[in-house]
Design a protein around this motif. Structure first.
Motif, PDB file in Angstrom:
ATOM      1  N   MET A 197       0.829  -1.205   0.000  1.00 12.36           N
ATOM      2  CA  MET A 197       0.000   0.000   0.000  1.00 12.36           C
ATOM      3  C   MET A 197       0.862   1.253   0.000  1.00 12.36           C
ATOM      4  O   MET A 197       0.575   2.229  -0.703  1.00 12.36           O
ATOM      5  CB  MET A 197      -0.937  -0.011   1.210  1.00 12.36           C
ATOM      6  N   ALA A 198       1.933   1.245   0.792  1.00 14.92           N
ATOM      7  CA  ALA A 198       2.813   2.414   0.879  1.00 14.92           C
ATOM      8  C   ALA A 198       3.497   2.704  -0.448  1.00 14.92           C
ATOM      9  O   ALA A 198       3.739   3.866  -0.803  1.00 14.92           O
ATOM     10  CB  ALA A 198       3.861   2.205   1.972  1.00 14.92           C
ATOM     11  N   ILE A 199       3.788   1.644  -1.195  1.00 14.94           N
ATOM     12  CA  ILE A 199       4.480   1.804  -2.481  1.00 14.94           C
ATOM     13  C   ILE A 199       3.507   2.195  -3.593  1.00 14.94           C
ATOM     14  O   ILE A 199       3.799   3.060  -4.414  1.00 14.94           O
ATOM     15  CB  ILE A 199       5.208   0.493  -2.858  1.00 14.94           C
ATOM     16  N   ASP A 200       2.330   1.574  -3.601  1.00 19.02           N
ATOM     17  CA  ASP A 200       1.411   1.715  -4.730  1.00 19.02           C
ATOM     18  C   ASP A 200       0.462   2.904  -4.631  1.00 19.02           C
ATOM     19  O   ASP A 200      -0.105   3.333  -5.639  1.00 19.02           O
ATOM     20  CB  ASP A 200       0.579   0.441  -4.896  1.00 19.02           C
ATOM     21  N   ARG A 201       0.259   3.443  -3.434  1.00 16.36           N
ATOM     22  CA  ARG A 201      -0.720   4.513  -3.252  1.00 16.36           C
ATOM     23  C   ARG A 201      -0.043   5.770  -2.702  1.00 16.36           C
ATOM     24  O   ARG A 201       1.055   5.709  -2.169  1.00 16.36           O
ATOM     25  CB  ARG A 201      -1.834   4.055  -2.304  1.00 16.36           C
ATOM     26  N   HIS A 202      -0.744   6.877  -2.844  1.00 19.01           N
ATOM     27  CA  HIS A 202      -0.231   8.147  -2.312  1.00 19.01           C
ATOM     28  C   HIS A 202      -0.773   8.400  -0.915  1.00 19.01           C
ATOM     29  O   HIS A 202      -1.979   8.290  -0.673  1.00 19.01           O
ATOM     30  CB  HIS A 202      -0.632   9.320  -3.210  1.00 19.01           C
ATOM     31  N   TYR A 203       0.132   8.731   0.004  1.00 15.70           N
ATOM     32  CA  TYR A 203      -0.254   9.124   1.357  1.00 15.70           C
ATOM     33  C   TYR A 203       0.518  10.377   1.755  1.00 15.70           C
ATOM     34  O   TYR A 203       1.618  10.636   1.260  1.00 15.70           O
ATOM     35  CB  TYR A 203       0.039   7.999   2.364  1.00 15.70           C
ATOM     36  N   ASP A 204      -0.055  11.123   2.681  1.00 13.64           N
ATOM     37  CA  ASP A 204       0.613  12.303   3.216  1.00 13.64           C
ATOM     38  C   ASP A 204       1.469  11.968   4.426  1.00 13.64           C
ATOM     39  O   ASP A 204       2.337  12.757   4.811  1.00 13.64           O
ATOM     40  CB  ASP A 204      -0.433  13.359   3.603  1.00 13.64           C
ATOM     41  N   LEU A 205       1.230  10.796   5.025  1.00 16.27           N
ATOM     42  CA  LEU A 205       1.971  10.387   6.219  1.00 16.27           C
ATOM     43  C   LEU A 205       1.832   8.886   6.402  1.00 16.27           C
ATOM     44  O   LEU A 205       0.759   8.320   6.150  1.00 16.27           O
ATOM     45  CB  LEU A 205       1.425  11.116   7.456  1.00 16.27           C
ATOM     46  N   LEU A 206       2.915   8.243   6.848  1.00 16.68           N
ATOM     47  CA  LEU A 206       2.864   6.831   7.228  1.00 16.68           C
ATOM     48  C   LEU A 206       3.115   6.717   8.724  1.00 16.68           C
ATOM     49  O   LEU A 206       4.038   7.347   9.257  1.00 16.68           O
ATOM     50  CB  LEU A 206       3.945   6.019   6.492  1.00 16.68           C
ATOM     51  N   ILE A 207       2.297   5.916   9.396  1.00  9.87           N
ATOM     52  CA  ILE A 207       2.535   5.549  10.793  1.00  9.87           C
ATOM     53  C   ILE A 207       2.819   4.055  10.790  1.00  9.87           C
ATOM     54  O   ILE A 207       1.950   3.254  10.408  1.00  9.87           O
ATOM     55  CB  ILE A 207       1.324   5.872  11.686  1.00  9.87           C
ATOM     56  N   VAL A 208       4.018   3.663  11.204  1.00  8.02           N
ATOM     57  CA  VAL A 208       4.484   2.294  10.989  1.00  8.02           C
ATOM     58  C   VAL A 208       4.958   1.675  12.306  1.00  8.02           C
ATOM     59  O   VAL A 208       5.841   2.217  12.974  1.00  8.02           O
ATOM     60  CB  VAL A 208       5.647   2.259   9.976  1.00  8.02           C
ATOM     61  N   ASP A 209       4.353   0.545  12.662  1.00 12.88           N
ATOM     62  CA  ASP A 209       4.825  -0.227  13.807  1.00 12.88           C
ATOM     63  C   ASP A 209       6.141  -0.906  13.430  1.00 12.88           C
ATOM     64  O   ASP A 209       6.351  -1.276  12.265  1.00 12.88           O
ATOM     65  CB  ASP A 209       3.762  -1.264  14.188  1.00 12.88           C
ATOM     66  N   ARG A 210       7.021  -1.086  14.406  1.00 17.16           N
ATOM     67  CA  ARG A 210       8.301  -1.739  14.127  1.00 17.16           C
ATOM     68  C   ARG A 210       8.138  -3.234  13.916  1.00 17.16           C
ATOM     69  O   ARG A 210       8.711  -3.820  12.995  1.00 17.16           O
ATOM     70  CB  ARG A 210       9.273  -1.497  15.294  1.00 17.16           C
ATOM     71  N   MET A 211       7.375  -3.886  14.800  1.00 14.87           N
ATOM     72  CA  MET A 211       7.265  -5.348  14.777  1.00 14.87           C
ATOM     73  C   MET A 211       5.922  -5.744  14.173  1.00 14.87           C
ATOM     74  O   MET A 211       4.864  -5.441  14.728  1.00 14.87           O
ATOM     75  CB  MET A 211       7.414  -5.906  16.184  1.00 14.87           C
ATOM     76  N   LEU A 212       5.990  -6.407  13.010  1.00 15.69           N
ATOM     77  CA  LEU A 212       4.788  -6.745  12.259  1.00 15.69           C
ATOM     78  C   LEU A 212       4.877  -8.160  11.710  1.00 15.69           C
ATOM     79  O   LEU A 212       5.976  -8.670  11.449  1.00 15.69           O
ATOM     80  CB  LEU A 212       4.622  -5.784  11.073  1.00 15.69           C
ATOM     81  N   PRO A 213       3.735  -8.824  11.491  1.00 13.19           N
ATOM     82  CA  PRO A 213       3.756 -10.082  10.736  1.00 13.19           C
ATOM     83  C   PRO A 213       4.230  -9.801   9.310  1.00 13.19           C
ATOM     84  O   PRO A 213       3.925  -8.742   8.740  1.00 13.19           O
ATOM     85  CB  PRO A 213       2.286 -10.520  10.733  1.00 13.19           C
ATOM     86  N   GLY A 214       4.954 -10.730   8.736  1.00  8.05           N
ATOM     87  CA  GLY A 214       5.535 -10.467   7.409  1.00  8.05           C
ATOM     88  C   GLY A 214       6.776  -9.606   7.560  1.00  8.05           C
ATOM     89  O   GLY A 214       7.527  -9.743   8.523  1.00  8.05           O
ATOM     90  N   CYS A 215       7.002  -8.696   6.628  1.00  7.85           N
ATOM     91  CA  CYS A 215       8.176  -7.827   6.740  1.00  7.85           C
ATOM     92  C   CYS A 215       7.969  -6.826   7.869  1.00  7.85           C
ATOM     93  O   CYS A 215       6.844  -6.411   8.151  1.00  7.85           O
ATOM     94  CB  CYS A 215       8.466  -7.128   5.410  1.00  7.85           C
TER      95      CYS A 215
END
Length: 227
Positions: A43-61
């Motif tokens: 989603m972060a790569i394919d779509r436009h956002y004004d801000l990302l809020i990202v947890d450090r520890m996630l399932p997957g990458c």
């Protein structure tokens, strides 16, 4: 009507994601949520956002991988890391990966909102030094140009030419306008200098992409449009 600020929240904890999402929506932010790292990265790569809020520890990458991938593609969207990992080394790792801020869990919604406001103000200030037409971006400070995240190597005059065209995107730009504003000539030197530089610029911004952006308007001049 002003467009809502779009925020992508990548957080796998349901209770935390609902708490954040509700708080942001109450402040009239448009929020999309990803519950695992792989979905969030796409989603972060394919779509436009004004801000990302990202947890450090996630399932997957994990969050570090997401942000490093986004930055590798030339995307400078503001990133706020959220994490229960609060040691100095953890915060440093997040900032080195490309994060703009780092908030340790648990946190108060008021602090999260304040940090978001600061990041968005900073983004607006930076945006004044950048030009964007479709997927074509020009940074006036670093003198870098990218299209779809791919770096384009322009000569100084080509850079000035593109800057002028981008500032007048969607408009017909005449040869006289280019001579006066890019070459600083107030007379016609009776040469093909403009044609040569436009041709070189077109090769660099259009050749390796599906849709052309720079058009010649016969008898009038040139026009740059989003692909």
């Amino acid at each position: 009507m002003q467009d809502l600020v779009k925020i992508l929240l990548i957080e796998d904890d349901l209770q935390v994601s609902e708490f954040i999402s509700d708080g942001l929506q109450n402040q009239e932010y448009a929020v999309e949520v990803a519950r695992d790292g792989d979905t969030g990265k796409s989603m972060a790569i394919d779509r436009h956002y004004d801000l990302l809020i990202v947890d450090r520890m996630l399932p997957g990458c994990d969050g570090i991988n997401i942000v490093e991938t986004v930055r590798a593609k030339g995307n400078r969207v503001p990133v706020l890391f959220l994490s229960a990992l609060g040691d100095v080394d953890d915060r440093v790792d997040g900032l080195k990966a490309g994060g703009d801020d780092y908030l340790v869990k648990p946190f108060a919604m008021e602090e999260l909102l304040a940090r978001i406001e600061v990041l968005l103000r900073r983004k607006d200030a930076i945006a004044t030094t950048r030009l964007k037409v479709g997927e074509l971006e020009l940074d006036l400070l670093t003198q870098k140009v990218t299209r779809e995240g791919q770096a384009l190597n322009l000569q100084p005059r080509e850079f000035r030419l593109l800057e002028y065209l981008m500032k007048h995107a969607g408009q017909v730009v005449t040869r006289t306008m280019l001579l006066e504003n890019v070459w600083e000539y107030h007379f016609d030197p009776q040469t093909n200098v403009i044609d040569v530089h436009v041709s070189r610029l077109r090769q660099k911004i259009d050749k390796d992409f599906d849709k052309p952006m720079l058009s010649t308007i016969r008898g009038a001049g040139y026009m740059l449009n989003a692909a």
